[in-house]
Design an enzyme around this catalytic site. Sequence first.
Site, PDB file in Angstrom:
ATOM      1  N   ASP A  10      32.509  29.609  33.871  1.00 15.67           N
ATOM      2  CA  ASP A  10      31.077  29.668  33.539  1.00 15.67           C
ATOM      3  C   ASP A  10      30.744  28.380  32.774  1.00 15.67           C
ATOM      4  O   ASP A  10      31.575  27.455  32.676  1.00 15.67           O
ATOM      5  CB  ASP A  10      30.723  30.966  32.784  1.00 15.67           C
ATOM      6  CG  ASP A  10      31.182  30.972  31.334  1.00 15.67           C
ATOM      7  OD1 ASP A  10      31.874  30.024  30.904  1.00 15.67           O
ATOM      8  OD2 ASP A  10      30.844  31.934  30.615  1.00 15.67           O
ATOM      9  N   CYS A  67      36.124  30.688  30.601  1.00 17.72           N
ATOM     10  CA  CYS A  67      34.803  30.896  30.005  1.00 17.72           C
ATOM     11  C   CYS A  67      34.911  30.429  28.553  1.00 17.72           C
ATOM     12  O   CYS A  67      35.911  29.805  28.190  1.00 17.72           O
ATOM     13  CB  CYS A  67      34.324  32.347  30.154  1.00 17.72           C
ATOM     14  SG  CYS A  67      35.228  33.585  29.206  1.00 17.72           S
ATOM     15  N   THR A  69      35.456  31.928  25.601  1.00 19.90           N
ATOM     16  CA  THR A  69      36.623  32.462  24.897  1.00 19.90           C
ATOM     17  C   THR A  69      37.773  32.795  25.832  1.00 19.90           C
ATOM     18  O   THR A  69      38.895  33.019  25.380  1.00 19.90           O
ATOM     19  CB  THR A  69      36.257  33.782  24.190  1.00 19.90           C
ATOM     20  OG1 THR A  69      35.798  34.705  25.201  1.00 19.90           O
ATOM     21  CG2 THR A  69      35.178  33.584  23.142  1.00 19.90           C
ATOM     22  N   HIS A 100      57.277  37.145  33.270  1.00 20.65           N
ATOM     23  CA  HIS A 100      57.277  38.590  33.009  1.00 20.65           C
ATOM     24  C   HIS A 100      56.179  39.341  33.742  1.00 20.65           C
ATOM     25  O   HIS A 100      56.349  40.518  34.051  1.00 20.65           O
ATOM     26  CB  HIS A 100      57.120  38.859  31.505  1.00 20.65           C
ATOM     27  CG  HIS A 100      58.333  38.505  30.706  1.00 20.65           C
ATOM     28  ND1 HIS A 100      58.508  38.900  29.392  1.00 20.65           N
ATOM     29  CD2 HIS A 100      59.437  37.770  31.025  1.00 20.65           C
ATOM     30  CE1 HIS A 100      59.663  38.429  28.940  1.00 20.65           C
ATOM     31  NE2 HIS A 100      60.238  37.738  29.906  1.00 20.65           N
ATOM     32  N   HIS A 135      61.064  43.518  35.260  1.00 19.65           N
ATOM     33  CA  HIS A 135      59.622  43.258  35.207  1.00 19.65           C
ATOM     34  C   HIS A 135      58.909  43.758  36.465  1.00 19.65           C
ATOM     35  O   HIS A 135      57.750  44.154  36.403  1.00 19.65           O
ATOM     36  CB  HIS A 135      59.357  41.771  34.992  1.00 19.65           C
ATOM     37  CG  HIS A 135      60.002  41.243  33.757  1.00 19.65           C
ATOM     38  ND1 HIS A 135      59.620  41.649  32.494  1.00 19.65           N
ATOM     39  CD2 HIS A 135      61.047  40.393  33.587  1.00 19.65           C
ATOM     40  CE1 HIS A 135      60.377  41.054  31.603  1.00 19.65           C
ATOM     41  NE2 HIS A 135      61.258  40.290  32.232  1.00 19.65           N
TER      42      HIS A 135
HETATM   43  C1  RB5 Z   1      28.936  32.447  27.195  1.00 18.68           C
HETATM   44  O1  RB5 Z   1      28.127  32.034  26.163  1.00 18.68           O
HETATM   45  C2  RB5 Z   1      30.156  33.208  26.664  1.00 18.68           C
HETATM   46  O2  RB5 Z   1      29.767  34.468  26.228  1.00 18.68           O
HETATM   47  C3  RB5 Z   1      31.210  33.315  27.732  1.00 18.68           C
HETATM   48  O3  RB5 Z   1      31.585  32.032  28.125  1.00 18.68           O
HETATM   49  C4  RB5 Z   1      32.490  34.003  27.342  1.00 18.68           C
HETATM   50  O4  RB5 Z   1      33.022  33.459  26.166  1.00 18.68           O
HETATM   51  C5  RB5 Z   1      32.486  35.475  27.346  1.00 18.68           C
HETATM   52  O5  RB5 Z   1      33.507  36.131  27.126  1.00 18.68           O
END
Ligand code: RB5
Length: 143
Positions: A10, A67, A69, A100, A135
């Site tokens: 994203d 993304c 996080t 694993h 595993h």
């Molecule tokens: C986008 O702002 C953010 O929420 C997305 O990239 C991600 O971190 C969601 O888990």
Amino acid sequence: MLKTVALASDHGGYALKESLCEHLLFKNIRYIDLGTNSEEAVDYPDFAHSISKSLKKREVEFGVLICGTGIGISIAANRYKHIRAALVHDTSTAKLSRQHNDANVIVFGGRLVNFNIAKDSLDIFLRTDFDGGRHQKRLDKLS
Ligand code: RB5
């Protein structure tokens, strides 16, 4: 050994995805870039879906998802039965996710992991095999 990799992110992972594409190009590893193509806000489940389709069709062996996080896109990717997506933070978790967990998708938090750690983690992910044995029994229980 020629690996084919699909990458998707994203907007929160866009910058890191672009850098990892350049890295794969430099290393002569074939890849498909499934977007996103700018920092304009988009929805991460759409990009997990694109990777899932590419793996399902066997266009690629491995996926990379990013993304902000890494959390949202991991949750989305792991809803697909043929995906084992691992959110990794370093080379150790990248290696163990192959040994694993037989992970077929590596996930990064683009706002949390720097490029050097991400590229080293991706390299080790792509060159590490699944250990099988005990595993495999655990993977069988997932399905
Ligand atoms: C986008 O702002 C953010 O929420 C997305 O990239 C991600 O971190 C969601 O888990």
